[in-house]
Design a protein around this motif. Structure first.
Motif, mmCIF file in Angstrom:
data_model
loop_
_atom_site.group_PDB
_atom_site.id
_atom_site.type_symbol
_atom_site.label_atom_id
_atom_site.label_comp_id
_atom_site.label_asym_id
_atom_site.label_seq_id
_atom_site.Cartn_x
_atom_site.Cartn_y
_atom_site.Cartn_z
ATOM 1 N N ILE A 293 -28.740 -28.442 -41.409
ATOM 2 C CA ILE A 293 -29.398 -29.675 -41.864
ATOM 3 C C ILE A 293 -29.433 -30.700 -40.740
ATOM 4 O O ILE A 293 -30.468 -31.316 -40.461
ATOM 5 N N MET A 294 -28.295 -30.880 -40.066
ATOM 6 C CA MET A 294 -28.207 -31.877 -38.999
ATOM 7 C C MET A 294 -29.069 -31.507 -37.799
ATOM 8 O O MET A 294 -29.663 -32.371 -37.150
ATOM 9 N N ARG A 295 -29.151 -30.209 -37.497
ATOM 10 C CA ARG A 295 -30.010 -29.760 -36.393
ATOM 11 C C ARG A 295 -31.476 -30.077 -36.693
ATOM 12 O O ARG A 295 -32.244 -30.440 -35.791
ATOM 13 N N ALA A 296 -31.869 -29.962 -37.962
ATOM 14 C CA ALA A 296 -33.247 -30.267 -38.341
ATOM 15 C C ALA A 296 -33.516 -31.767 -38.253
ATOM 16 O O ALA A 296 -34.581 -32.194 -37.785
ATOM 17 N N PHE A 330 -26.405 -36.836 -31.392
ATOM 18 C CA PHE A 330 -25.864 -35.665 -32.099
ATOM 19 C C PHE A 330 -24.776 -35.014 -31.252
ATOM 20 O O PHE A 330 -25.058 -34.405 -30.218
ATOM 21 N N LEU A 331 -23.526 -35.156 -31.679
ATOM 22 C CA LEU A 331 -22.420 -34.435 -31.062
ATOM 23 C C LEU A 331 -22.322 -33.096 -31.765
ATOM 24 O O LEU A 331 -21.947 -33.009 -32.922
ATOM 25 N N LEU A 415 -25.314 -41.867 -35.447
ATOM 26 C CA LEU A 415 -24.569 -40.875 -34.687
ATOM 27 C C LEU A 415 -24.137 -39.750 -35.620
ATOM 28 O O LEU A 415 -23.393 -39.978 -36.581
ATOM 29 N N ILE A 416 -24.627 -38.547 -35.343
ATOM 30 C CA ILE A 416 -24.245 -37.359 -36.109
ATOM 31 C C ILE A 416 -23.121 -36.661 -35.357
ATOM 32 O O ILE A 416 -23.292 -36.276 -34.200
#
Length: 494
Positions: A293-296, A330-331, A415-416
């Motif tokens: 989900i976060m990558r998208a 995104f970390l 910030l993810i």
């Protein structure tokens, strides 16, 4: 196998890493090796297995002084090292990785694939591992790759197995499999050297604990004769304040909103939002779709439907460059492959998303860039001799700080953080939590994906739980408990 390391000293150039370390290992025990990132734990183990030469000291194995020329020789003599950052061949299958360098062959040199497959099946069955032997390693999760590495180590008939953060990326079920395996091994007199920052695991699984600090072995004690506070105090040289900082939540307006996001494979109809100054925790079992989900959202992978809004306005993110331009950082969970350029310096890694700030007519002002990086290195207390050394020379926890510095320096509004404290020691965890607190006080919205339930509960203002690609429920601060999160994560009702 009995191992004794006496007064081990090691320097890399002017950097003194080990100043005189003592360690003794007994057959059939689980010996925990504890210490902050940079304390010298991995270096000590690399010396034991022949990857590094030591400057002075002695290594005595079964009563005789000896050393190994390389890790392969150590493995042939019964000492196996499962590294935190796994050494795999991503384009090869699981079966090929298991037997790399030790393939079963006929007298004519033909590979005995059937026999290899049968041996691997039996080993996986004993371990309770369900992974297709024909899958490429790159398609496995980090946790699945870790289990393959453990299985590979067991195939070498090791008498001593070094496990460096073995559970950092495992689910609770996989950790139970790991602990059951360790119990079977110690019953056969195999010794386990267990390196971990998870205190609950150390006290659940180990027989003795050796604590290292700043390149010195501080103390060795039976686990039953010490406690969490004493171990932490010896690791950091001081008492820690409350582990999780008090964060006074002053949530502002909705900053980022995700609406009905689907990728047609790993997740479907995902909707959530994060507000200014809020830490939104994202929990769920491994493989539930949290990272996907976060990558998208960040533009690494392309969703098939759904919307993303920033400040109430729909935005288009086709690539990470689009996300960075709009103030989203995104970390990633896999810092070595996706978060860092290992051959480049700390300065170059930290300044990368902000490089346009130091560019004039195509030229980079290296003086400004260096001042910028040095400020962040100091602020995040990264242990390094210089900002000009390659980032690959740092410990895992300090590498994580460099990734965090990169996104803080980029001025990210959202910030993810995907597993931000995986493989990080207790002192560094506290520092990362304090940084997260400071960021929220400046109005940054943080989305934190974590498999560590105490961390999720301790640091989040609100938590969404993902189950099989869907959001199973949402819990506010007052509702948070491990039981409620796990109920949702396993498909139960709120």
């Amino acid at each position: 196998m009995e191992i004794e390391m006496k007064e081990i000293v090691k320097s890399f150039g002017s950097n003194k890493v080990l100043l005189g370390v003592d360690l003794n290992i007994k057959s059939g025990e689980v010996h925990a090796l504890m210490g902050e990132n940079g304390a010298g734990k991995s270096t000590l183990m690399n010396i034991l297995t022949g990857l590094h030469e030591y400057d002075s000291g002695k290594i005595i194995i079964n009563g005789q002084e000896r050393t190994f020329d390389n890790p392969k020789e150590a493995e042939e003599n019964g000492i196996s090292f499962i590294h935190q950052e796994m050494i795999t061949w991503p384009d090869l299958t699981v079966l090929e990785n298991l037997f790399m360098g030790r393939e079963l062959k006929t007298g004519w040199g033909w590979i005995k694939t059937k026999e290899m497959r049968n041996e691997a099946y039996k080993l996986f069955e004993d371990l309770g591992v369900d992974i297709d032997l024909d899958r490429e390693m790159r398609t496995l999760s980090v946790g699945q790759q870790q289990l393959v590495e453990i299985a590979k180590s067991l195939m070498s008939n090791a008498e001593v197995i070094i496990m460096d953060e073995p559970s950092a990326a495992l689910t609770d079920r996989e950790i139970k499999v790991l602990f059951d395996t360790i119990e079977k091994l110690t019953a056969k007199n195999v010794a386990i050297i267990y390196i971990s920052h998870r205190m609950e695991e150390i006290f659940a699984i180990s027989d003795r604990i050796t604590v290292m600090r700043d390149g010195v072995s501080v103390d060795t004690k039976p686990t039953a004769e010490t406690d969490n506070d004493e171990v932490v105090r010896k690791m950091v040289g001081r008492d820690l304040d409350d582990y999780y900082p008090d964060i006074e939540t002053k949530n502002g307006d909705v900053l980022l909103e995700v609406l009905n996001l689907s990728d047609g494979k790993d997740f479907e109809n995902i909707s959530f939002n994060v507000r200014q100054g809020e830490i939104l925790g994202v929990s769920g079992l491994m493989g539930a779709g949290r990272t996907e989900i976060m990558r998208a959202v960040f533009g690494i992978d392309k969703p098939v439907s759904g919307k993303v809004k920033l400040d109430g306005k729909e935005i288009t993110i086709k690539s990470p460059a689009d996300a960075i331009e709009k103030g989203i950082g995104f970390l990633t969970e896999n810092r070595k492959e996706e978060g860092l350029i290992l051959e480049d310096s700390l300065r170059e890694n930290i300044s990368l998303p902000s490089i346009s700030e130091f560019s004039r007519s195509g030229w980079i002002n290296t003086k400004e860039e260096k001042e910028f990086a040095d400020l962040l290195i100091k602020r995040l207390t990264v242990k390094t001799v210089s900002g000009e050394v390659p980032v690959k020379t740092l410990s895992g926890g300090n590498q994580q700080k460099v990734v965090l510095a990169k996104w803080i320096g980029a001025g990210s509004r959202v910030l993810i953080l995907d597993e931000p404290t995986r493989g990080v020691d207790v002192g560094a965890k506290r520092e990362i939590y304090m940084l997260m607190k400071e960021l929220t006080e400046r109005g940054v919205g943080i989305i934190m994906v974590s498999s560590d339930l105490p961390e999720i509960i301790g640091i989040s203002d609100r938590v969404i739980v993902v189950h099989e690609g869907h959001i199973a429920g949402e819990l506010d601060k007052a509702e948070l408990s491990e039981e409620k999160i796990m109920t949702l994560a396993t498909g139960g009702a709120k």
